[in-house]
Design a protein around this motif. Structure first.
Motif, PDB file in Angstrom:
ATOM      1  N   LYS A   8      68.638  56.275 -64.162  1.00 11.24           N
ATOM      2  CA  LYS A   8      69.810  56.937 -63.231  1.00 11.24           C
ATOM      3  C   LYS A   8      71.019  55.817 -63.450  1.00 11.24           C
ATOM      4  CE  LYS A   8      66.915  58.316 -59.423  1.00 11.24           C
ATOM      5  NZ  LYS A   8      66.466  57.785 -58.079  1.00 11.24           N
ATOM      6  N   PHE A   9      71.944  56.475 -64.147  1.00 11.51           N
ATOM      7  CA  PHE A   9      73.137  55.754 -64.450  1.00 11.51           C
ATOM      8  C   PHE A   9      73.842  55.142 -63.287  1.00 11.51           C
ATOM      9  CE2 PHE A   9      77.873  55.472 -64.702  1.00 11.51           C
ATOM     10  CZ  PHE A   9      78.025  54.754 -65.949  1.00 11.51           C
ATOM     11  N   LYS A  10      73.795  55.673 -62.044  1.00 10.11           N
ATOM     12  CA  LYS A  10      74.592  55.073 -60.839  1.00 10.11           C
ATOM     13  C   LYS A  10      73.645  54.095 -60.376  1.00 10.11           C
ATOM     14  CE  LYS A  10      76.958  56.403 -56.649  1.00 10.11           C
ATOM     15  NZ  LYS A  10      77.592  57.255 -55.779  1.00 10.11           N
ATOM     16  N   LEU A  11      72.386  54.248 -60.525  1.00  3.46           N
ATOM     17  CA  LEU A  11      71.511  53.179 -60.046  1.00  3.46           C
ATOM     18  C   LEU A  11      71.901  51.816 -60.841  1.00  3.46           C
ATOM     19  CD1 LEU A  11      69.577  52.048 -57.957  1.00  3.46           C
ATOM     20  CD2 LEU A  11      67.732  52.979 -59.327  1.00  3.46           C
ATOM     21  N   LYS A  12      71.628  51.965 -62.182  1.00  4.73           N
ATOM     22  CA  LYS A  12      71.931  50.965 -62.917  1.00  4.73           C
ATOM     23  C   LYS A  12      73.281  50.236 -62.790  1.00  4.73           C
ATOM     24  CE  LYS A  12      70.294  51.214 -67.075  1.00  4.73           C
ATOM     25  NZ  LYS A  12      70.087  51.642 -68.616  1.00  4.73           N
ATOM     26  N   SER A  13      74.287  51.113 -62.539  1.00  2.00           N
ATOM     27  CA  SER A  13      75.683  50.537 -62.566  1.00  2.00           C
ATOM     28  C   SER A  13      75.700  49.680 -61.316  1.00  2.00           C
ATOM     29  CB  SER A  13      76.681  51.833 -62.472  1.00  2.00           C
ATOM     30  OG  SER A  13      77.825  51.478 -62.090  1.00  2.00           O
ATOM     31  N   THR A  14      75.068  50.283 -59.921  1.00  7.67           N
ATOM     32  CA  THR A  14      75.101  49.446 -58.835  1.00  7.67           C
ATOM     33  C   THR A  14      74.457  48.030 -59.199  1.00  7.67           C
ATOM     34  OG1 THR A  14      74.700  51.497 -57.813  1.00  7.67           O
ATOM     35  CG2 THR A  14      74.171  49.557 -56.483  1.00  7.67           C
ATOM     36  N   TYR A  15      73.371  47.831 -59.795  1.00  7.36           N
ATOM     37  CA  TYR A  15      72.802  46.613 -60.070  1.00  7.36           C
ATOM     38  C   TYR A  15      73.851  45.883 -60.817  1.00  7.36           C
ATOM     39  CZ  TYR A  15      67.953  47.887 -58.345  1.00  7.36           C
ATOM     40  OH  TYR A  15      67.132  48.066 -57.811  1.00  7.36           O
ATOM     41  N   LEU A  16      74.248  46.298 -61.865  1.00  9.66           N
ATOM     42  CA  LEU A  16      75.141  45.526 -62.794  1.00  9.66           C
ATOM     43  C   LEU A  16      76.442  45.183 -61.803  1.00  9.66           C
ATOM     44  CD1 LEU A  16      75.623  48.032 -65.799  1.00  9.66           C
ATOM     45  CD2 LEU A  16      74.652  45.422 -65.728  1.00  9.66           C
ATOM     46  N   ASN A  17      76.867  45.843 -60.830  1.00  2.84           N
ATOM     47  CA  ASN A  17      78.063  45.549 -59.907  1.00  2.84           C
ATOM     48  C   ASN A  17      77.793  44.057 -59.352  1.00  2.84           C
ATOM     49  OD1 ASN A  17      79.365  47.670 -60.334  1.00  2.84           O
ATOM     50  ND2 ASN A  17      78.861  48.706 -58.351  1.00  2.84           N
ATOM     51  N   TYR A  18      76.400  43.733 -59.073  1.00  3.37           N
ATOM     52  CA  TYR A  18      76.221  42.634 -58.327  1.00  3.37           C
ATOM     53  C   TYR A  18      75.409  41.463 -59.408  1.00  3.37           C
ATOM     54  CZ  TYR A  18      77.528  44.934 -54.209  1.00  3.37           C
ATOM     55  OH  TYR A  18      78.121  45.691 -53.492  1.00  3.37           O
ATOM     56  N   LEU A  19      75.385  41.982 -60.497  1.00  2.00           N
ATOM     57  CA  LEU A  19      74.226  41.052 -61.500  1.00  2.00           C
ATOM     58  C   LEU A  19      74.809  39.676 -61.687  1.00  2.00           C
ATOM     59  CD1 LEU A  19      71.646  40.896 -63.059  1.00  2.00           C
ATOM     60  CD2 LEU A  19      72.891  41.861 -65.012  1.00  2.00           C
ATOM     61  N   GLU A  20      76.262  39.579 -62.014  1.00  2.00           N
ATOM     62  CA  GLU A  20      76.737  38.284 -62.185  1.00  2.00           C
ATOM     63  C   GLU A  20      76.529  37.556 -61.027  1.00  2.00           C
ATOM     64  OE1 GLU A  20      81.234  36.327 -63.098  1.00  2.00           O
ATOM     65  OE2 GLU A  20      81.074  38.104 -62.111  1.00  2.00           O
ATOM     66  N   GLU A  21      76.624  37.706 -59.812  1.00  2.00           N
ATOM     67  CA  GLU A  21      76.452  36.928 -58.308  1.00  2.00           C
ATOM     68  C   GLU A  21      75.186  36.348 -58.493  1.00  2.00           C
ATOM     69  OE1 GLU A  21      78.935  35.463 -56.705  1.00  2.00           O
ATOM     70  OE2 GLU A  21      80.328  36.965 -58.075  1.00  2.00           O
ATOM     71  N   PHE A  22      74.111  37.285 -58.953  1.00  2.00           N
ATOM     72  CA  PHE A  22      72.717  36.835 -58.901  1.00  2.00           C
ATOM     73  C   PHE A  22      72.507  35.691 -60.159  1.00  2.00           C
ATOM     74  CE2 PHE A  22      71.927  40.876 -56.556  1.00  2.00           C
ATOM     75  CZ  PHE A  22      71.002  40.456 -55.435  1.00  2.00           C
ATOM     76  N   ILE A  23      73.292  35.745 -61.239  1.00  2.00           N
ATOM     77  CA  ILE A  23      73.072  35.008 -62.084  1.00  2.00           C
ATOM     78  C   ILE A  23      73.611  33.561 -61.668  1.00  2.00           C
ATOM     79  CG2 ILE A  23      73.685  34.263 -64.470  1.00  2.00           C
ATOM     80  CD1 ILE A  23      73.930  37.349 -65.228  1.00  2.00           C
ATOM     81  N   LYS A  24      74.974  33.668 -61.051  1.00  8.48           N
ATOM     82  CA  LYS A  24      75.564  32.389 -60.682  1.00  8.48           C
ATOM     83  C   LYS A  24      74.449  31.817 -59.487  1.00  8.48           C
ATOM     84  CE  LYS A  24      80.237  33.584 -61.233  1.00  8.48           C
ATOM     85  NZ  LYS A  24      81.478  34.045 -60.457  1.00  8.48           N
ATOM     86  N   GLN A  25      73.701  32.660 -58.625  1.00 13.35           N
ATOM     87  CA  GLN A  25      72.869  32.049 -57.457  1.00 13.35           C
ATOM     88  C   GLN A  25      71.692  31.256 -58.421  1.00 13.35           C
ATOM     89  OE1 GLN A  25      73.020  31.440 -54.378  1.00 13.35           O
ATOM     90  NE2 GLN A  25      74.755  33.074 -53.894  1.00 13.35           N
ATOM     91  N   MET A  26      71.191  31.578 -59.420  1.00 15.09           N
ATOM     92  CA  MET A  26      70.277  31.030 -60.019  1.00 15.09           C
ATOM     93  C   MET A  26      70.390  29.720 -60.670  1.00 15.09           C
ATOM     94  SD  MET A  26      67.581  32.952 -59.599  1.00 15.09           S
ATOM     95  CE  MET A  26      66.332  32.301 -60.534  1.00 15.09           C
ATOM     96  N   ASN A  27      71.691  29.615 -60.864  1.00 10.44           N
ATOM     97  CA  ASN A  27      72.027  28.400 -61.677  1.00 10.44           C
ATOM     98  C   ASN A  27      71.322  28.007 -62.816  1.00 10.44           C
ATOM     99  OD1 ASN A  27      74.025  27.506 -59.779  1.00 10.44           O
ATOM    100  ND2 ASN A  27      72.458  26.544 -58.228  1.00 10.44           N
ATOM    101  N   LEU A  28      70.815  26.689 -63.101  1.00  8.77           N
ATOM    102  CA  LEU A  28      70.250  26.361 -64.270  1.00  8.77           C
ATOM    103  C   LEU A  28      68.618  27.195 -64.411  1.00  8.77           C
ATOM    104  CD1 LEU A  28      70.836  22.759 -64.965  1.00  8.77           C
ATOM    105  CD2 LEU A  28      71.856  24.911 -66.011  1.00  8.77           C
ATOM    106  N   ASP A  29      68.390  27.607 -63.072  1.00  8.09           N
ATOM    107  CA  ASP A  29      66.832  28.482 -63.246  1.00  8.09           C
ATOM    108  C   ASP A  29      66.959  29.784 -63.933  1.00  8.09           C
ATOM    109  OD1 ASP A  29      65.426  26.668 -61.863  1.00  8.09           O
ATOM    110  OD2 ASP A  29      65.474  27.654 -60.044  1.00  8.09           O
ATOM    111  N   ILE A  30      68.022  30.220 -64.518  1.00  7.07           N
ATOM    112  CA  ILE A  30      68.158  31.381 -65.003  1.00  7.07           C
ATOM    113  C   ILE A  30      67.844  31.266 -66.327  1.00  7.07           C
ATOM    114  CG2 ILE A  30      70.871  30.732 -66.048  1.00  7.07           C
ATOM    115  CD1 ILE A  30      69.626  34.155 -64.271  1.00  7.07           C
ATOM    116  N   LEU A  31      67.776  29.776 -66.810  1.00  7.93           N
ATOM    117  CA  LEU A  31      67.243  29.718 -68.132  1.00  7.93           C
ATOM    118  C   LEU A  31      65.795  30.171 -68.508  1.00  7.93           C
ATOM    119  CD1 LEU A  31      68.274  26.061 -68.826  1.00  7.93           C
ATOM    120  CD2 LEU A  31      68.875  27.731 -70.016  1.00  7.93           C
ATOM    121  N   LYS A  32      65.182  30.446 -67.438  1.00  6.07           N
ATOM    122  CA  LYS A  32      63.784  31.143 -67.565  1.00  6.07           C
ATOM    123  C   LYS A  32      63.687  32.526 -67.729  1.00  6.07           C
ATOM    124  CE  LYS A  32      62.924  29.005 -63.456  1.00  6.07           C
ATOM    125  NZ  LYS A  32      62.095  28.918 -61.899  1.00  6.07           N
ATOM    126  N   HIS A  33      65.141  33.165 -67.338  1.00  2.00           N
ATOM    127  CA  HIS A  33      65.116  34.623 -67.447  1.00  2.00           C
ATOM    128  C   HIS A  33      66.000  34.912 -68.547  1.00  2.00           C
ATOM    129  CE1 HIS A  33      62.981  34.522 -63.725  1.00  2.00           C
ATOM    130  NE2 HIS A  33      63.934  33.736 -63.502  1.00  2.00           N
TER     131      HIS A  33
END
Length: 218
Positions: free
Chosen positions: A77-102
């Protein structure tokens, strides 16, 4: 969400709310996810000290991002994936260096979405992809050189699609700048290695405008 985080913590309700939000990630309704993600980000911010002050290799924050990545991989679903993308940057920021695991999995998701530009260019959609990619690169520098080819060639392919797309010039310029920003961040990891790959692009690029548009701004 509007509540006193200290009061919730004292009552032991902060984790209960967080866990309830986390369970809602299994829902695939766009409207639910649109309401859920900003609330989940607030909950993670409140819970983060507790979630990270543990000896677990995979924390609750990791599990949230893992579920988000799985949902993005599985949905058509394009709109569902787009919704996740809208907030993905903020989730990456929240992870800090733990994002290295992913990093590897998240990079594969973002580059796969970039490849969709061969079919269509949706400015807002790809703005969020490139913004998330920029943030991912920034938080995980220096990037292992083995990832340079796939990142660079995906960006070059996107740039090629962008030059062919019939979209507003202002929007095109914004997307182009995000591409340049990504490449500049890679260069900060290893200037010589990146320039070697750029030379390969130059030698193999069928449209000289693509290479020129990248090189001119670096």
């Amino acid at each position: 969400i509007n509540f006193d985080s200290d009061d919730l913590s004292r009552q032991g309700l902060d984790y209960l709310i967080f866990d309830s939000f986390k369970r809602l990630l299994f829902n695939q309704e766009v409207e639910v996810i649109e309401a859920l993600l900003p609330s989940l980000l607030v909950s993670i911010k409140i819970m983060k000290p507790k979630l990270l002050n543990c000896n677990e290799i995979i924390t609750e924050c990791d599990l949230v991002l893992i579920q988000i990545m799985q949902n993005m991989e599985m949905t058509s679903k394009f709109k569902l994936k787009s919704t996740y993308l809208n907030y993905l940057e903020e989730f990456i920021k929240q992870m800090n260096l733990d994002i290295l695991k992913h990093f590897k999995r998240l990079l594969a998701i973002l580059l796969s979405i970039l490849d969709e530009s061969k079919l269509h260019i949706d400015c807002n959609y790809f703005k969020h992809v490139l913004t998330a990619l920029n943030t991912l690169i920034e938080q995980t520098k220096p990037i292992d050189e083995k990832y340079f080819p796939q990142i660079l060639f995906s960006l070059v392919s996107f740039q090629s699609s962008l030059l062919e797309a019939k979209i507003n010039q202002s929007e095109s310029s914004k997307l182009h700048q995000l591409v340049i920003d990504c490449i500049a961040k890679l260069r900060e990891s290893n200037c010589k290695e990146l320039d070697d790959y750029l030379n390969i692009v130059k030698d193999n690029c069928h449209d000289s405008r693509v290479y020129s548009s990248l090189l001119h701004n670096l």
